[in-house]
Every structure is written in C-alpha cells, then in structure tokens.
Design a protein around this motif. Structure first.
Motif, PDB file in Angstrom:
ATOM      1  N   GLY A   2      -3.200  51.072 -14.056  1.00 24.35           N
ATOM      2  CA  GLY A   2      -3.500  51.390 -12.518  1.00 24.35           C
ATOM      3  C   GLY A   2      -3.817  50.683 -12.005  1.00 24.35           C
ATOM      4  O   GLY A   2      -3.142  49.330 -12.137  1.00 24.35           O
ATOM      5  N   ARG A   3      -4.524  51.052 -10.459  1.00 23.14           N
ATOM      6  CA  ARG A   3      -3.760  49.896  -9.388  1.00 23.14           C
ATOM      7  C   ARG A   3      -5.502  48.789  -9.514  1.00 23.14           C
ATOM      8  O   ARG A   3      -6.744  49.037  -9.905  1.00 23.14           O
ATOM      9  CB  ARG A   3      -4.812  51.134  -7.903  1.00 23.14           C
TER      10      ARG A   3
ATOM     11  N   SER B  59      -9.230  49.194 -10.332  1.00 19.97           N
ATOM     12  CA  SER B  59      -9.300  50.934 -10.628  1.00 19.97           C
ATOM     13  C   SER B  59     -10.325  50.844 -12.210  1.00 19.97           C
ATOM     14  O   SER B  59     -10.771  51.668 -12.326  1.00 19.97           O
ATOM     15  CB  SER B  59      -7.612  51.289 -11.380  1.00 19.97           C
TER      16      SER B  59
ATOM     17  N   HIS C 266       0.402  45.064 -15.897  1.00 19.96           N
ATOM     18  CA  HIS C 266       1.594  45.427 -14.467  1.00 19.96           C
ATOM     19  C   HIS C 266       2.890  45.289 -15.087  1.00 19.96           C
ATOM     20  O   HIS C 266       3.426  45.808 -14.416  1.00 19.96           O
ATOM     21  CB  HIS C 266       1.549  44.682 -13.194  1.00 19.96           C
TER      22      HIS C 266
ATOM     23  N   PHE D 156      -4.757  54.906 -18.170  1.00 20.68           N
ATOM     24  CA  PHE D 156      -3.893  55.370 -16.481  1.00 20.68           C
ATOM     25  C   PHE D 156      -5.207  55.214 -15.745  1.00 20.68           C
ATOM     26  O   PHE D 156      -6.272  56.757 -16.261  1.00 20.68           O
ATOM     27  CB  PHE D 156      -3.208  56.436 -16.065  1.00 20.68           C
TER      28      PHE D 156
ATOM     29  N   HIS E  60      -8.006  55.306 -12.185  1.00 24.53           N
ATOM     30  CA  HIS E  60      -8.210  55.149 -11.778  1.00 24.53           C
ATOM     31  C   HIS E  60      -9.790  55.902 -11.028  1.00 24.53           C
ATOM     32  O   HIS E  60     -10.501  56.773 -11.579  1.00 24.53           O
ATOM     33  CB  HIS E  60      -7.419  56.608 -11.503  1.00 24.53           C
TER      34      HIS E  60
ATOM     35  N   GLU F 208      -2.327  61.277  -8.455  1.00 26.99           N
ATOM     36  CA  GLU F 208      -2.335  59.770  -8.505  1.00 26.99           C
ATOM     37  C   GLU F 208      -1.064  59.256  -9.306  1.00 26.99           C
ATOM     38  O   GLU F 208      -0.823  57.909  -8.721  1.00 26.99           O
ATOM     39  CB  GLU F 208      -3.973  60.039  -9.160  1.00 26.99           C
ATOM     40  N   LEU F 209      -1.485  59.417 -10.970  1.00 27.43           N
ATOM     41  CA  LEU F 209      -0.094  59.076 -11.963  1.00 27.43           C
ATOM     42  C   LEU F 209       0.835  59.625 -10.973  1.00 27.43           C
ATOM     43  O   LEU F 209       1.971  58.311 -11.172  1.00 27.43           O
ATOM     44  CB  LEU F 209      -0.292  59.472 -13.703  1.00 27.43           C
TER      45      LEU F 209
ATOM     46  N   SER G 118       2.297  59.524  -7.761  1.00 27.27           N
ATOM     47  CA  SER G 118       2.111  58.576  -6.939  1.00 27.27           C
ATOM     48  C   SER G 118       2.354  56.905  -7.224  1.00 27.27           C
ATOM     49  O   SER G 118       3.233  55.880  -6.666  1.00 27.27           O
ATOM     50  CB  SER G 118       1.661  58.674  -5.767  1.00 27.27           C
ATOM     51  N   PHE G 119       1.359  56.651  -8.639  1.00 25.62           N
ATOM     52  CA  PHE G 119       1.353  54.980  -9.079  1.00 25.62           C
ATOM     53  C   PHE G 119       2.973  54.859  -9.550  1.00 25.62           C
ATOM     54  O   PHE G 119       3.068  53.410  -9.364  1.00 25.62           O
ATOM     55  CB  PHE G 119       0.557  55.369  -9.902  1.00 25.62           C
TER      56      PHE G 119
ATOM     57  N   SER H 164       5.450  54.222  -6.919  1.00 24.05           N
ATOM     58  CA  SER H 164       5.572  53.711  -6.063  1.00 24.05           C
ATOM     59  C   SER H 164       5.126  51.688  -6.296  1.00 24.05           C
ATOM     60  O   SER H 164       5.544  50.729  -5.743  1.00 24.05           O
ATOM     61  CB  SER H 164       3.313  52.987  -5.867  1.00 24.05           C
ATOM     62  N   ILE H 165       5.847  51.891  -7.799  1.00 20.82           N
ATOM     63  CA  ILE H 165       6.558  50.704  -9.083  1.00 20.82           C
ATOM     64  C   ILE H 165       7.753  50.968  -8.978  1.00 20.82           C
ATOM     65  O   ILE H 165       8.706  51.993 -10.128  1.00 20.82           O
ATOM     66  CB  ILE H 165       5.731  50.488 -10.443  1.00 20.82           C
TER      67      ILE H 165
END
Lengths: 216, 241
Positions: free
Chosen positions: B35-36, B39, B195, B209, B211, B232-233, B235-236, B239-240
């Motif tokens: 998670g970001r 979170s 991460h 995950f 958030h 959300e997942l 896009s997460f 994004s990686i």
C-alpha cells in the motif's frame, strides 16, 4: 612579623586538603545516588516523578551552590536547628551535584535512540531489563566525559565551603598567605595540590573510555 | 480457525486516524502487506505485537488476545517476533550476545543452550562465522540477517517484518530476501510490510492491500496481481514499475 613559607605551611595545606577531598567524595556519592534516583523518577515515576524531578533540578541547578551553603548552614540555624558545617556542606553539595549529574545522565539516556528500547521491548525484556542491559551500558559511554568534567568542577567548588567555616585547601591558603605574605609560593602550592586531586579523575575517565570503546 | 484474526481494529495518533477499522484473517505462511505511504501498513504491523496500543477492536494471534484494555504482552512476544527497517541491534554486544540475551533473560534458557541456539539460528541466516563480531563491523544486510536470527532464537510462531529491506541496496536486499524465502520453505509464518513487489509476487502466499487505513483488498497473491478488483489497487500496481 612575618615568617617565610616552609614545610610546616605545606603540611598545613595538605592537611586542609583532607576537607576538600572529603567534601568532594561526599558530593560524588550524593550526586551519584541522587542522580540515579532522578533518572529512575523521571523515566518510570509517572507524572508525579516528573514533577519531583523538575523541582529538584530547578533548585539544585538554579540556586548558586554558595547560596545553598548559606541556606543550609545559617538558614537552618535561624530556625533553631544547629547544623554542623560539614553536614550543611554535604547537603548543599549533594543537592547541587545530584541535580547536575541527574541532568547529565538523563541527557545520555535520552540520546539513545527509541528503537533500542523498542527492540528490547519486542524481545520480551522488562523495563528494568531494557534499562540495565540495553540502555544504561550505551548511555554510560556518552555520560562518562561530562560526568567526570563535572566531578572536577565539584573538587574546585569545594573552596566555597570556607564561607561556613570549613578550613579546606583554599581557605588554608589564605591563612598561610596572611602569615607569610608570599602569595606566589602559597597559591602555586595550592594549584599544584588541586591539580594532583583533579588529574587522576581525568586519567580515570580516559582509561574507562578506552575500556568501553574496546567493544566497538 | 485462522492463525490471526483482526476485528474492527482502530488506531489514531491524536487527530490522525491511521487505522479506521481493519478486519482481516490470516493463515500460516507468508503474507505481504502493500500500500501507499500513510495507508497504515506499519501501524497495523506494530499493533500485532503490542508496540502500539489499539484504540478499538481486537486482535487474536494463536492463543493471544489483544484488546484496548487488556493484553498479556509478555506471552504474546514470546510467539510474535519483529524485525525492523533499522535493524535495531544492540551495538555494545557481540552478535552472539544480541541473540542469547532474550532467551536467557526472558525464557530462562541456560547459557550453553542459548549459545547452541544462537549458532543454529546464525547458520540459518548464513552468518555462523560472525558470532563474535559486533554489529558495527557488519554490513547492513548482515545486520538485518542477525536481527532475523535474534527474532528466530525465541522460537516465535510468527515473525513480522517492517520494511526490512528499505535501507539496503539491491544486492544486500537480495541476501535478506533469500533468508526470508528459506524460512518460508521451512514453514515459518511471516508477515511483511514491503515495497518489494517482485518479492511479494514470488514469495507471498497472501497479499493484503491497504488503503486509507483499511484493508482494501486481500486474497491469494497471484489473483490480486492478475485481477485487481478495485481501481485503487489497479492504479497502485500500475504506478509501480
């Protein structure tokens, strides 16, 4: 009528240095015990412990040790308690030393990262075990130099006890000087004696620091 | 019955709500929590072994119960170890002493037996020859492996890993992850906040995950990576790199 500075005077000074040493040792002992108590109260005594420590440190650090001597010697005798000078000196220097040493030691404990406590905690160590095994040994190394530095200051500050009638090294020097009018010789001798008292402390500190550094 | 059951877990720091009602059941094996930043992953992990007091809800790990009002942390910590991002070894003790300290003090293990155990766990993490070294003489990766060995020495049922490779370069990260994989193959239950997506994908059986202080998605790792159910997942993960 004056006489010249000779062996009898030197012996008189050395004898007077006993009181310097005695008051210093009492201050070290009181400072160490009180300093440890300050740490324990502050770190595990909750809100009340914190408040006690705040007052203790404010009094011990905020009042000049000269005034503390006056307070415990003359102040208490005004109230009808007859206090022997040595006892007043012990109490005043005990308060002064414990407040300062307590602050030094608390600072050293504070400087150890919180994660060290956490690591001990998560391994199941009790608070006392964390303190004893993890924090204190590391804090000791940090605190050593400032503690010894302060001890040297105590030795020098014991000269203040002359104001309550204790004839320690510095006061004895004045007495001898008044009889001989040889200030350079007299005070040079006194400086040498103070140096002989303080230098071993520095040596001890350096030795201990080296021994504790072996671990790194 | 799951090994770990978390119900309605809430935790805030002042006005900041970090965990806003976490419900999660976890089984044995490796679980990765992703998670970001912010979170609540690390906070969740720290709640699991009592480093943070919880505000509401309950946690059960095996036979240990944590609620806002009661928890027997001493017995909990015998079964739940944790390894930190910053290693947190005791710098004034040798590697061996770091490892034997808690078994001897907390569990009352005799010295000889604790030392045998230390050598055993050090060989598990491949650092047998460093028993007499001090932490300051080791690389970051080696220190982290010692920290894992220190946790192992207490025979925990679960080990928590809080971003344990975030302070390491890729090569040292690799050696730490290898140790975790081999523990996994020996059946150790591990919960990691990480991460390292590739590692999570490869080694974790379950993926969680998080958030905005909640468990947003949770399930078998391969499934979540392949078919994220929420945007959300999705896009997460995208994004990686």
């Amino acid at each position: 009528m004056t006489r010249s500075f000779g062996w009898p005077d030197l012996l008189f000074l050395i004898e007077a240095a006993r009181w310097t040493v005695l008051v210093s040792l009492v201050a070290f002992a009181g400072g160490a015990l009180g300093g440890a108590l300050i740490c324990i109260l502050k770190l595990s005594g909750g809100r009340l412990g914190g408040a006690v420590v705040r007052v203790w440190v404010q009094l011990g650090q905020g009042i000049p040790v000269l005034m503390q001597l006056f307070l415990f010697y003359f102040g208490l005798s005004i109230l009808g308690f007859s206090v022997p000078p040595l006892l007043a000196a012990a109490v005043a220097f005990g308060l002064y030393a414990s407040a300062n040493i307590g602050v030094i030691w608390l600072g050293a404990v504070d400087a150890i990262p919180k994660q060290q406590w956490e690591a001990g905690e998560t391994l199941g160590l009790s608070w006392a075990q964390q303190m004893r095994q993890v924090i204190a040994p590391q804090a000791l190394r940090l605190a050593l130099a400032p503690t010894v530095g302060f001890m040297v200051q105590i030795v020098k500050n014991t000269s203040l006890t002359s104001v309550i009638g204790i004839v320690e090294l510095a006061r004895a020097g004045q007495v001898v000087n008044n009889a001989t009018y040889q200030p350079f010789s007299v005070f040079f001798a006194i400086c040498v004696i103070y140096f002989i008292l303080c230098f071993p402390l520095s040596l001890l500190s350096r030795g201990l620091e080296r021994r504790l550094h072996v671990a790194h | 019955m799951s090994l770990i059951e978390i119900k309605g877990l809430k935790k805030s720091f002042g006005a900041l709500d970090i965990l806003r009602g976490v419900d999660l059941n976890l089984d044995a094996g490796m679980t990765a929590i992703i998670g970001r930043s912010g979170s609540g992953k690390s906070t969740l992990l720290r709640c699991l072994n009592g480093l943070e007091r919880i505000d509401a809800g309950s946690i059960r790990i095996d036979r240990h119960q944590i609620t806002p009002t009661q928890s027997d942390l001493k017995s909990l910590r015998a079964d739940v170890g944790i390894v930190f991002q910053g290693y947190n070894l005791f710098p004034h003790m040798t590697v061996e002493k770091n490892i034997t300290l808690a078994p001897m003090l907390v569990q009352g293990t005799p010295r000889a037996q604790a030392q045998d155990k230390a050598l055993h766990v050090l060989s598990q993490v491949g650092l047998l020859e460093k028993a007499k070294a001090y932490p300051g003489q080791l690389s970051g990766g080696q220190q982290q492996r010692v920290a894992i060995a220190r946790a192992l020495a207490l025979n925990p049922k679960v080990i928590l890993f809080d971003e344990v490779t975030s302070a390491l370069d890729p090569e040292l990260t690799g050696e730490v992850l290898k140790v975790m994989e081999s523990l996994s193959s020996e059946g150790m239950t591990q919960i990691l906040v990480t991460h390292e997506m590739n590692f999570a994908k490869r080694a974790a059986r379950t993926l969680v995950f998080m958030h905005q202080g909640k468990v947003w998605e949770h399930g078998p790792t391969a499934e979540l990576f392949a078919r994220p159910q929420t945007k959300e997942l999705d896009s997460f993960l995208s994004s990686i790199v």
